[in-house]
Design an enzyme around this catalytic site. Structure first.
Site, PDB file in Angstrom:
ATOM      1  N   ASP A   1      59.789  56.832  -4.852  1.00  0.00           N
ATOM      2  CA  ASP A   1      60.929  56.270  -4.496  1.00  0.00           C
ATOM      3  C   ASP A   1      60.367  54.566  -4.657  1.00  0.00           C
ATOM      4  O   ASP A   1      58.909  54.698  -3.731  1.00  0.00           O
ATOM      5  CB  ASP A   1      61.674  56.009  -3.562  1.00  0.00           C
TER       6      ASP A   1
ATOM      7  N   ASN B   2      70.841  58.336 -12.314  1.00  0.00           N
ATOM      8  CA  ASN B   2      70.155  57.137 -12.961  1.00  0.00           C
ATOM      9  C   ASN B   2      71.058  56.573 -14.059  1.00  0.00           C
ATOM     10  O   ASN B   2      70.439  55.311 -13.754  1.00  0.00           O
ATOM     11  CB  ASN B   2      68.309  57.192 -12.524  1.00  0.00           C
TER      12      ASN B   2
END
Length: 246
Positions: free
Chosen positions: A26, A74
């Site tokens: 991340d 996503n």
């Protein structure tokens, strides 16, 4: 300019005891934003971090490293960003599979990757087939992966087996669910790492992480490297894992 000495990673985390580590990678976007760069620049830097960490994982003796590359959620991102990510994945496979194979690394992809573009699926299958006979560590890429979807898939498979009389519903246990997951042939998960300061699992390996140690770092993923991985493994070594016992 003097060449920076390569750290002795094995001396940083001796006898860490981790067979399988997973990373929620991340912070690519924030890394790029801090530098006034487009998000794709952060993703490109993130790919470089993948290369560094995959090499370090082998040096540090991990049997398996699983990386959360693209979640089933996503797809909600802008189409241009999704296209950039898929392009980077194609380039990574094309450019790095020779090194993986030469180093004995086995490439695995987990998740519903077969829903992707057929040409990319063919490339992934070819890369996995090429490295399948290697005897070194596994680098598993979680692609179009969601843990809840994985568990639904496993439940449906077991329900179908029960309906066919292959297994009695009352006899289904933890081992049966383990065997129906994408990770069935991977070592048990020991350590879950997340970069960028966020402290959540984001639908990643929820079943597998039941007794995994969690390690959170404020470091953004493009800055993560072998030394950072070794420090996470060293932190694991200091944990007292009781698995519900005393």
């Amino acid at each position: 300019m003097a060449t920076k000495a390569k750290p002795d990673l094995t001396s940083i985390a001796p006898a860490h005891g981790v067979r399988h580590a997973a990373i929620i990678m991340d912070g690519n976007g924030r890394w790029a934003k801090k530098r006034l760069l487009p998000r794709v620049a952060g993703h490109r830097a993130g790919v470089e971090a993948v290369r560094r960490v995959a090499r370090a994982a082998q040096e540090l003796g991990l049997e398996c490293l699983t990386l959360y590359a693209f979640s089933s959620e996503n797809w909600k991102r802008p189409a241009s960003e999704v296209s950039d990510l898929m392009g980077l994945l194609r380039h990574f496979i094309q450019s790095d599979i020779d090194e993986f194979h030469a180093n004995g690394v086995r490439l695995r992809v987990i998740g519903n990757y077969r829903a992707l573009d057929p040409a990319l699926v063919e490339m992934i299958d070819g890369a996995m087939a090429r490295t399948a006979g290697n005897s070194g560590p596994i680098v598993a890429i979680a692609l179009n992966y969601g843990a809840q979807d994985e568990m639904v898939r496993a439940v449906r498979e077991l329900a179908a087996r029960a309906a066919n009389g292959d297994v009695a519903a009352q006899d289904i246990g933890v081992a049966d669910i383990d065997a129906a997951l994408y990770t069935a042939d991977l070592p048990p998960l020991d350590l879950m790492i997340r970069t960028s300061g966020e402290q959540r699992l984001s639908n990643f390996l929820l079943w597998q992480a039941a007794y995994a140690e969690l390690y959170f770092t404020d470091m953004l993923w493009p800055d993560f490297d072998g030394r950072a991985l070794a420090q996470a493994l060293d932190a694991f070594r200091l944990r007292d894992r009781r698995f519900g016992g005393l």
